[in-house]
Design a protein around this motif. Structure first.
Motif, PDB file in Angstrom:
ATOM      1  N   TRP A  49      22.860  34.217  79.413  1.00 45.80           N
ATOM      2  CA  TRP A  49      24.130  34.901  79.820  1.00 45.80           C
ATOM      3  C   TRP A  49      24.154  35.152  81.335  1.00 45.80           C
ATOM      4  O   TRP A  49      23.228  36.080  81.411  1.00 45.80           O
ATOM      5  N   THR A  50      25.188  34.772  82.205  1.00 44.36           N
ATOM      6  CA  THR A  50      25.196  35.580  83.419  1.00 44.36           C
ATOM      7  C   THR A  50      26.533  36.228  83.805  1.00 44.36           C
ATOM      8  O   THR A  50      26.393  36.551  85.020  1.00 44.36           O
ATOM      9  N   PHE A  80      22.567  42.689  82.164  1.00 46.49           N
ATOM     10  CA  PHE A  80      21.995  43.618  81.038  1.00 46.49           C
ATOM     11  C   PHE A  80      20.718  44.260  81.235  1.00 46.49           C
ATOM     12  O   PHE A  80      19.951  43.766  82.292  1.00 46.49           O
ATOM     13  N   GLY A  81      20.490  45.445  80.522  1.00 48.59           N
ATOM     14  CA  GLY A  81      18.918  46.124  80.777  1.00 48.59           C
ATOM     15  C   GLY A  81      17.870  45.185  80.585  1.00 48.59           C
ATOM     16  O   GLY A  81      18.216  44.341  79.533  1.00 48.59           O
ATOM     17  N   ASN A  82      16.774  45.526  80.597  1.00 42.08           N
ATOM     18  CA  ASN A  82      15.462  44.734  80.206  1.00 42.08           C
ATOM     19  C   ASN A  82      15.302  45.171  78.874  1.00 42.08           C
ATOM     20  O   ASN A  82      14.377  44.284  78.230  1.00 42.08           O
ATOM     21  N   ASP A  83      15.747  46.266  78.383  1.00 42.26           N
ATOM     22  CA  ASP A  83      15.597  46.396  76.859  1.00 42.26           C
ATOM     23  C   ASP A  83      16.903  45.930  76.325  1.00 42.26           C
ATOM     24  O   ASP A  83      18.012  46.158  76.647  1.00 42.26           O
ATOM     25  N   GLN A  84      16.675  44.650  75.276  1.00 39.57           N
ATOM     26  CA  GLN A  84      17.822  44.069  75.361  1.00 39.57           C
ATOM     27  C   GLN A  84      17.896  43.247  73.710  1.00 39.57           C
ATOM     28  O   GLN A  84      16.659  43.379  73.249  1.00 39.57           O
ATOM     29  N   PHE A  85      19.023  42.475  73.352  1.00 40.23           N
ATOM     30  CA  PHE A  85      18.834  41.798  72.198  1.00 40.23           C
ATOM     31  C   PHE A  85      19.627  40.548  72.317  1.00 40.23           C
ATOM     32  O   PHE A  85      20.501  40.225  73.113  1.00 40.23           O
ATOM     33  N   VAL A 117      16.707  33.999  72.415  1.00 40.13           N
ATOM     34  CA  VAL A 117      15.869  34.129  73.344  1.00 40.13           C
ATOM     35  C   VAL A 117      16.118  35.695  74.095  1.00 40.13           C
ATOM     36  O   VAL A 117      17.328  35.776  74.458  1.00 40.13           O
ATOM     37  N   VAL A 118      15.077  36.338  74.490  1.00 40.89           N
ATOM     38  CA  VAL A 118      15.377  37.452  75.544  1.00 40.89           C
ATOM     39  C   VAL A 118      14.256  37.569  76.528  1.00 40.89           C
ATOM     40  O   VAL A 118      13.306  36.699  76.625  1.00 40.89           O
ATOM     41  N   THR A 125      19.196  37.350  78.567  1.00 41.03           N
ATOM     42  CA  THR A 125      19.283  36.811  77.181  1.00 41.03           C
ATOM     43  C   THR A 125      19.763  35.685  77.074  1.00 41.03           C
ATOM     44  O   THR A 125      20.849  35.372  77.892  1.00 41.03           O
ATOM     45  N   GLY A 126      19.793  35.108  75.831  1.00 40.49           N
ATOM     46  CA  GLY A 126      20.391  33.755  75.731  1.00 40.49           C
ATOM     47  C   GLY A 126      20.055  33.011  74.502  1.00 40.49           C
ATOM     48  O   GLY A 126      19.566  33.551  73.403  1.00 40.49           O
ATOM     49  N   ALA A 127      20.139  31.604  74.338  1.00 38.07           N
ATOM     50  CA  ALA A 127      19.827  30.906  73.159  1.00 38.07           C
ATOM     51  C   ALA A 127      19.449  29.458  73.486  1.00 38.07           C
ATOM     52  O   ALA A 127      19.713  28.918  74.593  1.00 38.07           O
TER      53      ALA A 127
END
Length: 333
Positions: A4-5, A9-14, A31-32, A108-110
C-alpha cells in the motif's frame, strides 16, 4: 506482491486479508515490513498449511508453523508486527506469536503465489495500517497490539479525544463506556485524529441486558446522521439515521451477539460490512452518508441503558479488490 502506497504507516503495523478462494498449490499471504520483493514478513496459507514466514534476500524461512485448523475460503487472516514481536490471527483469534529482528521497517501489503503457473487464488479484501494504541489501562481487555485507534476506557472521564453528539455518554467504574440518558443514543465520535471516510468501528461488549443496545457507528456527522451496527439479545442489524429518521438497511439474523462478543462495522465507498468476532456476517450498500467519523453508542427505550462497551477500536479502512496477483520479486515461498 503489492504494498500500500497511498498512506504512510508506522513500522509497528498490520496486514489483514479476507480470502475469496483457494486453488490447490496456490498461496495467499498478508505481509508486513516489506522493503522489496525479496525482504518481508508473511503470514502464508494454501489451505493445507498456515505459516508465519520471513523472506530475507529472496530466501524463505518458517518462523512458526501454526498447524490446524488451516484457513479456508471466506476466512480472514491477519499479521501484526510490533517491535520484534509478530502475531498471527485467524478470524480474530490469536493463533501464534514469535519474535524476530530481521526487519525493522517497511510497508504492508499482500501476495498470491504459485510455483508452476500463475495463481488463481483470490483475496477479496485487504486492510492494513499502523498499530496505534490509545487508552492503555491495566485491567480488563487491553489495547495492547490493537490496530488504528483503541480506547479501553480505563480512566474516569472520556476526555478531549471524544465529541459527544447525543445523550450523556460516560465511563463507568473506570473501565467501561456507557450512557446515562434514556431514549437517547448516548453517542460519541472520535475527534482526536482525522480518519478517512472509508473507516471501521469495532466494539467489545461487556454487558448486553435484554432490550438494551450496543452500537458501533461510522460516518457520524451528528446525532441525526450516522450509520450503525446494532446488537441486542434479539436482533443484529445495520441501520442508518438520516435527518433524524432511523431505517434498518440489513437484518443480519441469528445467531445474535452476546456480552463479550466483538462487533465491527466497516464502510468503504457505498459498501457496509458487518462482522462478529472477526467473521463477516453480511454486507449491503447505501449512498445516504458520504462522510463523518467513527464512534460508539448505547441505547435503551424508556430507561437508562446498562449495556456497556469494554473496548473500542477504529481506523481508516483501505480496500483493494480480489485480483489474482503475481509473483513476489524473486522470493521463493
Amino acid at each position: 506482491l503489492a504494498t500500500w502506497t497511498a498512506a504512510t504507516f508506522g513500522n509497528d503495523q498490520f496486514s489483514e486479508i479476507t480470502i475469496t478462494s483457494f486453488t490447490t498449490n496456490d498461496q495467499v499471504a498478508a505481509v508486513v515490513r516489506v522493503s522489496n520483493g525479496d525482504n518481508f514478513y508473511a503470514l502464508v496459507s494454501d489451505g493445507a498449511s498456515f505459516l508465519l514466514r520471513e523472506f530475507v534476500g529472496g530466501s524463505g524461512a518458517t518462523l512458526v508453523d501454526l498447524s490446524t485448523p488451516y484457513p479456508v475460503a471466506g476466512d480472514t487472516i491477519r499479521l501484526e508486527v510490533e517491535g520484534s514481536t509478530l502475531r498471527a490471527y485467524r478470524n480474530g483469534s490469536l493463533r501464534g506469536s514469535t519474535t524476530d529482528t530481521s526487519f525493522t521497517s517497511g510497508s504492508t501489503g499482500a501476495y498470491t503465489f504459485r510455483a508452476d503457473q500463475g495463481p488463481t487464488s483470490q483475496i477479496e479484501y485487504w486492510h492494513g495500517g499502523s498499530l496505534n494504541i490509545e487508552g492503555g489501562g491495566t485491567g480488563g481487555v487491553s489495547c495492547e497490539g490493537s490496530s488504528g485507534i483503541c480506547d479501553d476506557f480505563e480512566r474516569s472521564s472520556l476526555g478531549s479525544n471524544w465529541t459527544v453528539v447525543a445523550g450523556t455518554p460516560q465511563i463507568y467504574s473506570s473501565s467501561d463506556f456507557g450512557g446515562a440518558t434514556a431514549d437517547a443514543y448516548n453517542l460519541v465520535y472520535w475527534s482526536g485524529s482525522s480518519l478517512s471516510n472509508n473507516q471501521y468501528s469495532e466494539v467489545i461488549m461487556s454487558a448486553l441486558p435484554a432490550s438494551h443496545q450496543v452500537i458501533a457507528a461510522v460516518r457520524v456527522a451528528d446525532a441525526s446522521n450516522f450509520y450503525g451496527l446494532r446488537a441486542t439479545t434479539t436482533s443484529f442489524e445495520i441501520f442508518e439515521v438520516v435527518s433524524g429518521t432511523p431505517t434498518v438497511l440489513l437484518d443480519l439474523s441469528t445467531p445474535y451477539p452476546t456480552a463479550t462478543d466483538t462487533i465491527r462495522l466497516e464502510v468503504s465507498g457505498t459498501t457496509l460490512k458487518a462482522y462478529i468476532n472477526g467473521v463477516l456476517r453480511n454486507q449491503t450498500t447505501d449512498s445516504s452518508l458520504a462522510s463523518g467519523s467513527p464512534g460508539v453508542s448505547v441505547y435503551l427505550s424508556g430507561d437508562t441503558p446498562t449495556s456497556r462497551v469494554e473496548l473500542w477500536r477504529a481506523s481508516s479502512a483501505s480496500e483493494s479488490g480480489g485480483g489474482e496477483g503475481g509473483g513476489g520479486g524473486g522470493a521463493t515461498p
